[in-house]
Scaffold this motif. Structure first.
Motif, PDB file in Angstrom:
ATOM      1  N   PHE A 203    -118.775  72.047  36.302  1.00 23.87           N
ATOM      2  CA  PHE A 203    -119.103  70.692  35.883  1.00 23.87           C
ATOM      3  C   PHE A 203    -118.089  70.193  34.858  1.00 23.87           C
ATOM      4  O   PHE A 203    -117.517  70.972  34.096  1.00 23.87           O
ATOM      5  CB  PHE A 203    -120.506  70.680  35.279  1.00 23.87           C
ATOM      6  CG  PHE A 203    -121.157  69.338  35.196  1.00 23.87           C
ATOM      7  CD1 PHE A 203    -121.554  68.675  36.339  1.00 23.87           C
ATOM      8  CD2 PHE A 203    -121.410  68.747  33.976  1.00 23.87           C
ATOM      9  CE1 PHE A 203    -122.185  67.438  36.279  1.00 23.87           C
ATOM     10  CE2 PHE A 203    -122.038  67.515  33.895  1.00 23.87           C
ATOM     11  CZ  PHE A 203    -122.430  66.863  35.051  1.00 23.87           C
ATOM     12  N   GLY A 204    -117.842  68.890  34.837  1.00 16.44           N
ATOM     13  CA  GLY A 204    -117.028  68.274  33.805  1.00 16.44           C
ATOM     14  C   GLY A 204    -115.703  67.752  34.324  1.00 16.44           C
ATOM     15  O   GLY A 204    -115.237  68.127  35.403  1.00 16.44           O
ATOM     16  N   GLU A 205    -115.084  66.883  33.544  1.00 14.49           N
ATOM     17  CA  GLU A 205    -113.756  66.368  33.860  1.00 14.49           C
ATOM     18  C   GLU A 205    -112.772  67.534  33.894  1.00 14.49           C
ATOM     19  O   GLU A 205    -112.721  68.353  32.976  1.00 14.49           O
ATOM     20  CB  GLU A 205    -113.347  65.341  32.796  1.00 14.49           C
ATOM     21  CG  GLU A 205    -112.198  64.457  33.190  1.00 14.49           C
ATOM     22  CD  GLU A 205    -112.596  63.268  34.050  1.00 14.49           C
ATOM     23  OE1 GLU A 205    -111.729  62.421  34.303  1.00 14.49           O
ATOM     24  OE2 GLU A 205    -113.774  63.177  34.466  1.00 14.49           O
ATOM     25  N   ASN A 206    -111.985  67.612  34.963  1.00 17.46           N
ATOM     26  CA  ASN A 206    -111.076  68.738  35.191  1.00 17.46           C
ATOM     27  C   ASN A 206    -111.798  70.074  35.061  1.00 17.46           C
ATOM     28  O   ASN A 206    -111.252  71.051  34.538  1.00 17.46           O
ATOM     29  CB  ASN A 206    -109.862  68.699  34.268  1.00 17.46           C
ATOM     30  CG  ASN A 206    -108.783  69.669  34.710  1.00 17.46           C
ATOM     31  OD1 ASN A 206    -108.792  70.160  35.836  1.00 17.46           O
ATOM     32  ND2 ASN A 206    -107.863  69.983  33.817  1.00 17.46           N
ATOM     33  N   HIS A 207    -113.042  70.127  35.546  1.00 16.95           N
ATOM     34  CA  HIS A 207    -113.812  71.377  35.595  1.00 16.95           C
ATOM     35  C   HIS A 207    -113.942  72.033  34.230  1.00 16.95           C
ATOM     36  O   HIS A 207    -114.016  73.263  34.127  1.00 16.95           O
ATOM     37  CB  HIS A 207    -113.176  72.358  36.585  1.00 16.95           C
ATOM     38  CG  HIS A 207    -112.893  71.785  37.926  1.00 16.95           C
ATOM     39  ND1 HIS A 207    -113.873  71.277  38.739  1.00 16.95           N
ATOM     40  CD2 HIS A 207    -111.721  71.608  38.599  1.00 16.95           C
ATOM     41  CE1 HIS A 207    -113.331  70.831  39.855  1.00 16.95           C
ATOM     42  NE2 HIS A 207    -112.031  71.004  39.795  1.00 16.95           N
ATOM     43  N   THR A 208    -113.975  71.218  33.185  1.00 15.31           N
ATOM     44  CA  THR A 208    -114.180  71.759  31.851  1.00 15.31           C
ATOM     45  C   THR A 208    -115.654  72.059  31.670  1.00 15.31           C
ATOM     46  O   THR A 208    -116.492  71.153  31.701  1.00 15.31           O
ATOM     47  CB  THR A 208    -113.712  70.755  30.779  1.00 15.31           C
ATOM     48  OG1 THR A 208    -112.330  70.481  31.000  1.00 15.31           O
ATOM     49  CG2 THR A 208    -113.894  71.321  29.379  1.00 15.31           C
ATOM     50  N   ASP A 209    -115.973  73.317  31.510  1.00 16.05           N
ATOM     51  CA  ASP A 209    -117.377  73.731  31.448  1.00 16.05           C
ATOM     52  C   ASP A 209    -118.125  72.994  30.342  1.00 16.05           C
ATOM     53  O   ASP A 209    -117.619  72.789  29.240  1.00 16.05           O
ATOM     54  CB  ASP A 209    -117.466  75.240  31.187  1.00 16.05           C
ATOM     55  CG  ASP A 209    -117.036  76.048  32.396  1.00 16.05           C
ATOM     56  OD1 ASP A 209    -117.627  75.847  33.469  1.00 16.05           O
ATOM     57  OD2 ASP A 209    -116.119  76.876  32.254  1.00 16.05           O
ATOM     58  N   THR A 210    -119.342  72.604  30.651  1.00 17.49           N
ATOM     59  CA  THR A 210    -120.247  72.025  29.666  1.00 17.49           C
ATOM     60  C   THR A 210    -121.552  72.819  29.703  1.00 17.49           C
ATOM     61  O   THR A 210    -121.686  73.796  30.448  1.00 17.49           O
ATOM     62  CB  THR A 210    -120.538  70.549  29.994  1.00 17.49           C
ATOM     63  OG1 THR A 210    -121.338  70.480  31.184  1.00 17.49           O
ATOM     64  CG2 THR A 210    -119.258  69.771  30.197  1.00 17.49           C
ATOM     65  N   ILE A 211    -122.502  72.374  28.925  1.00 17.62           N
ATOM     66  CA  ILE A 211    -123.799  73.064  28.948  1.00 17.62           C
ATOM     67  C   ILE A 211    -124.544  72.795  30.254  1.00 17.62           C
ATOM     68  O   ILE A 211    -125.493  73.505  30.587  1.00 17.62           O
ATOM     69  CB  ILE A 211    -124.670  72.642  27.750  1.00 17.62           C
ATOM     70  CG1 ILE A 211    -124.897  71.121  27.756  1.00 17.62           C
ATOM     71  CG2 ILE A 211    -124.037  73.100  26.439  1.00 17.62           C
ATOM     72  CD1 ILE A 211    -125.884  70.650  26.708  1.00 17.62           C
ATOM     73  N   LEU A 212    -124.112  71.774  30.991  1.00 14.02           N
ATOM     74  CA  LEU A 212    -124.737  71.477  32.267  1.00 14.02           C
ATOM     75  C   LEU A 212    -124.059  72.250  33.389  1.00 14.02           C
ATOM     76  O   LEU A 212    -122.853  72.499  33.350  1.00 14.02           O
ATOM     77  CB  LEU A 212    -124.649  69.979  32.574  1.00 14.02           C
ATOM     78  CG  LEU A 212    -125.499  69.050  31.717  1.00 14.02           C
ATOM     79  CD1 LEU A 212    -125.226  67.609  32.114  1.00 14.02           C
ATOM     80  CD2 LEU A 212    -126.980  69.373  31.858  1.00 14.02           C
ATOM     81  N   LYS A 213    -124.823  72.594  34.394  1.00 16.27           N
ATOM     82  CA  LYS A 213    -124.276  73.220  35.581  1.00 16.27           C
ATOM     83  C   LYS A 213    -123.830  72.141  36.562  1.00 16.27           C
ATOM     84  O   LYS A 213    -124.308  71.010  36.530  1.00 16.27           O
ATOM     85  CB  LYS A 213    -125.324  74.126  36.236  1.00 16.27           C
ATOM     86  CG  LYS A 213    -125.757  75.315  35.382  1.00 16.27           C
ATOM     87  CD  LYS A 213    -126.788  76.145  36.116  1.00 16.27           C
ATOM     88  CE  LYS A 213    -127.222  77.344  35.276  1.00 16.27           C
ATOM     89  NZ  LYS A 213    -128.258  78.152  35.986  1.00 16.27           N
ATOM     90  N   GLY A 214    -122.927  72.512  37.459  1.00 11.74           N
ATOM     91  CA  GLY A 214    -122.478  71.583  38.475  1.00 11.74           C
ATOM     92  C   GLY A 214    -123.572  71.251  39.469  1.00 11.74           C
ATOM     93  O   GLY A 214    -124.517  72.031  39.681  1.00 11.74           O
ATOM     94  N   TYR A 215    -123.448  70.093  40.095  1.00  7.13           N
ATOM     95  CA  TYR A 215    -124.407  69.646  41.099  1.00  7.13           C
ATOM     96  C   TYR A 215    -123.864  69.936  42.496  1.00  7.13           C
ATOM     97  O   TYR A 215    -122.709  69.625  42.798  1.00  7.13           O
ATOM     98  CB  TYR A 215    -124.672  68.145  40.956  1.00  7.13           C
ATOM     99  CG  TYR A 215    -125.625  67.813  39.844  1.00  7.13           C
ATOM    100  CD1 TYR A 215    -126.955  67.514  40.096  1.00  7.13           C
ATOM    101  CD2 TYR A 215    -125.205  67.833  38.515  1.00  7.13           C
ATOM    102  CE1 TYR A 215    -127.839  67.214  39.071  1.00  7.13           C
ATOM    103  CE2 TYR A 215    -126.076  67.546  37.478  1.00  7.13           C
ATOM    104  CZ  TYR A 215    -127.392  67.243  37.767  1.00  7.13           C
ATOM    105  OH  TYR A 215    -128.266  66.957  36.745  1.00  7.13           O
ATOM    106  N   ILE A 216    -124.711  70.499  43.333  1.00  6.03           N
ATOM    107  CA  ILE A 216    -124.394  70.638  44.750  1.00  6.03           C
ATOM    108  C   ILE A 216    -125.168  69.553  45.481  1.00  6.03           C
ATOM    109  O   ILE A 216    -126.379  69.384  45.275  1.00  6.03           O
ATOM    110  CB  ILE A 216    -124.733  72.045  45.280  1.00  6.03           C
ATOM    111  CG1 ILE A 216    -124.223  72.204  46.717  1.00  6.03           C
ATOM    112  CG2 ILE A 216    -126.208  72.376  45.160  1.00  6.03           C
ATOM    113  CD1 ILE A 216    -124.285  73.640  47.233  1.00  6.03           C
ATOM    114  N   GLU A 217    -124.482  68.776  46.311  1.00  9.01           N
ATOM    115  CA  GLU A 217    -125.119  67.590  46.880  1.00  9.01           C
ATOM    116  C   GLU A 217    -124.367  67.134  48.127  1.00  9.01           C
ATOM    117  O   GLU A 217    -123.337  67.693  48.508  1.00  9.01           O
ATOM    118  CB  GLU A 217    -125.155  66.466  45.844  1.00  9.01           C
ATOM    119  CG  GLU A 217    -123.807  66.161  45.208  1.00  9.01           C
ATOM    120  CD  GLU A 217    -123.917  65.333  43.939  1.00  9.01           C
ATOM    121  OE1 GLU A 217    -125.012  65.244  43.363  1.00  9.01           O
ATOM    122  OE2 GLU A 217    -122.889  64.780  43.520  1.00  9.01           O
TER     123      GLU A 217
END
Length: 577
Positions: A203-217
């Motif tokens: 998740f994040g701009e340029n895959h910069t990890d955040t506390i949120l997980k990525g969304y699969i959709e």
């Protein structure tokens, strides 16, 4: 031979009448992302007074040798005969708030099916006349679906895939097509994100990890030969790295295998970023096209546009979209033997001197040539007196011009009839005498990302845009992009390419020696020297931190330099384990 303005005038004389009549933009053999359609103004943030256009999650299907595109919250859909020229259809019956991340499927050229109720509770709609749009609903109800994808196999087995979560996987149910599309009791869990292995899913701009997980959709199923390609989007629609990956199987319900060249549809660099949550359709000349969402993300994260990319299946069955120079002019789907190829028309306007009639503080004229959709120019009025002038600095052969309007405090909501843009673009050698290049002064169409070929085979140095009419309270433009062929030399091939794969194998730092006359570079990579399917366009830098790699995969990298005169030969691919 020295080019004089009399030479230019002579070359334009015959075309003059047709230019002023607006005929010049009627027939085009090229296109340029984002797709230039009359995007709908969104309503679900109107209580915050946030007005913006958006088009996303395109479901494009072929039906009776023509094409239909269903787009999130658009209060209708679009029709085309060639995948290049689209007309909006207001159907007789449709979702009150527009479809949300819709599914669409052509059943044997007899019935067109659609699903996508924003509530997630939905019937499957159907019609045999989508131009009229007399949609009917099956009586069966499908529950708790977001981002549905309908697929009916050759043997009549039907399936509904869905998923839009940073927790739950892509799931599926079998449907009883003969019994109101009644869903099976069993739910099949197919696959989920694995960001600890697949860097692009972070998740994040340029895959910069955040506390949120990525969304699969956004699943979408394509059957090619005997293989099932189940596509999905990650990590988030608002980011520059929103992309589509794919899993393959010999069965509609798996088991599925992760494609080693994922993400197969990826466009993180350039003017407009993103190539995720899309659909794949077989277009003219049996060439596949992947339609996907691109991020504007100025007013709000869900401000988006649509991009289209030629898509292929190689000899090893790998699905891949060509996003190299993905927002430069490419040949249109119906142009014979071109397969959506890049035209070779380069960007002539990048960071060139700009003057304007007026501008608001913070929204200056130089924003018009910075190749960044998130910055924009705003004139003090919307009157016809407002103008822009771009100095290309050298006489150049202009082949096409794209005007990308911005919705600065637009205060418009919903699908509004009668919107239109009018302007005139002229060219000159000496700033004294001007002749038309693109004439939209009598245009009646809503063209927020207007792209027009210039059928004038002469060089010009100065480009002048004159406003005639915009439907918004202010005249605001993100970029005027001028494409063509310069008269100078292309850059030398890039040297001293270095690849440093980091301890976190999802990441790599790519560096190269800068070229003095380069405007930018394409970083290319893939799983084999002849499979450099992924690319990232970089302006003004000689390095790239790439965070999209798969931990257990080896890659090959190359870099190519470009400027307004052309593209250099790419560097020799380098393997990195």
């Amino acid at each position: 031979m020295k080019l004089t303005f009399n030479t230019l005038k002579k070359g334009l004389f015959i075309l003059g009448f047709f230019v002023f009549s607006g005929v010049i933009s009627a027939q085009q053999n090229t296109y340029c992302n984002p797709v230039n359609i009359d995007y709908t103004y969104m309503v679900y943030n109107s209580y915050k007074d946030l007005s913006y256009r958006s088009g996303a999650d395109p479901a494009v299907v072929k039906f009776r040798n023509e094409y239909y595109m269903f787009v999130t919250r658009s209060l209708g859909y679009w029709h085309s005969k060639n995948l290049n020229n689209w007309e909006f259809i207001t159907p007789d019956k449709w979702y009150f708030q527009g479809a949300n991340a819709p599914a669409a499927f052509n059943y044997r050229d007899s019935i067109l099916y659609v699903a996508g109720d924003p509530s997630g509770q939905m019937s499957v709609l159907y019609t045999d006349n989508p131009k009229k749009g007399d949609w009917k609903a099956t009586t069966g109800i499908l529950n708790n679906l977001q981002d549905p994808a309908l697929f009916i196999d050759d043997n009549e087995d039907a399936f509904m895939y869905w998923g839009s979560s940073n927790r739950f996987p892509i799931r599926a149910k079998k449907l009883d097509k003969k019994n109101r599309f009644k869903p099976s009791e069993e739910t099949f869990e197919l696959f989920n994100l694995a960001p600890e292995k697949n860097g692009w899913e972070r998740f994040g701009e340029n895959h910069t990890d955040t506390i949120l997980k990525g969304y699969i959709e956004g699943p979408w199923m394509t059957k090619h030969k005997d293989t099932y390609y189940l596509q999905y989007a990650a990590p988030g629609t608002e980011f520059d790295v929103y992309a589509d990956g794919v899993y393959t199987s010999t069965s509609p319900l798996g088991p599925f295998e992760y494609a080693p060249n994922n993400p197969f549809s990826y466009k993180p660099g350039g003017f407009m970023n993103g190539a995720g949550h899309g659909s794949t359709v077989e277009g003219p000349q049996d060439i596949f096209w992947h339609f996907a969402s691109m991020a504007v993300n100025v007013t709000i994260g869900w401000e988006r546009r649509i991009g289209m990319f030629p898509t292929f299946f190689d000899k090893d069955g790998l699905m891949h979209s060509n996003t190299r120079f993905g927002d430069y002019p490419h040949y249109a789907p119906d142009v014979a033997n071109k397969n959506g190829e890049f035209t070779g028309w380069m960007l002539l306007s990048y960071q060139k001197p700009v003057t304007s009639s007026s501008s608001l503080d913070g929204h200056i004229a130089s924003n018009l040539v910075d190749e960044n959709v998130k910055t924009f120019w705003v004139a003090k009025t919307k009157e016809a007196k407002e103008w822009i002038e771009i100095d290309l600095q050298e006489p150049s052969l202009v082949k096409a011009i794209q005007v990308n309007y911005n919705d600065y405090k637009s205060n418009l909501y919903g699908k509004i009839p009668g919107l239109y843009h009018r302007y005139l673009i002229e060219g000159s050698i000496d700033k004294n005498t001007w002749l038309p290049l693109v004439n939209q002064s009598k245009n009646f169409r809503d063209v927020p990302n207007d792209y027009n070929e210039v059928h004038v085979d002469q060089n010009v140095r100065y480009i002048r845009f004159t406003n005639h009419h915009v439907p918004t309270p202010k005249l605001s433009i993100s970029d005027i992009r001028i494409f063509g062929i310069g008269n100078g030399k292309t850059p030398n091939p890039v040297k001293n390419v270095g690849i440093a794969r980091k301890e976190d194998r999802r990441d790599a730092m790519i560096t190269w020696a800068p070229q003095k006359n380069a405007d930018g570079y394409n970083v290319l990579w893939g799983i084999a020297p002849d499979k450099l399917y992924s690319s990232w366009l970089v302006y003004g830098e000689n390095s790239l931190e790439l965070k999209a790699l798969t931990t257990n995969q080896s890659y090959y990298f190359a870099v190519e330099a470009f400027n307004e005169n052309g593209v250099a030969v790419k560097s020799t691919p380098i393997k990195v384990n």
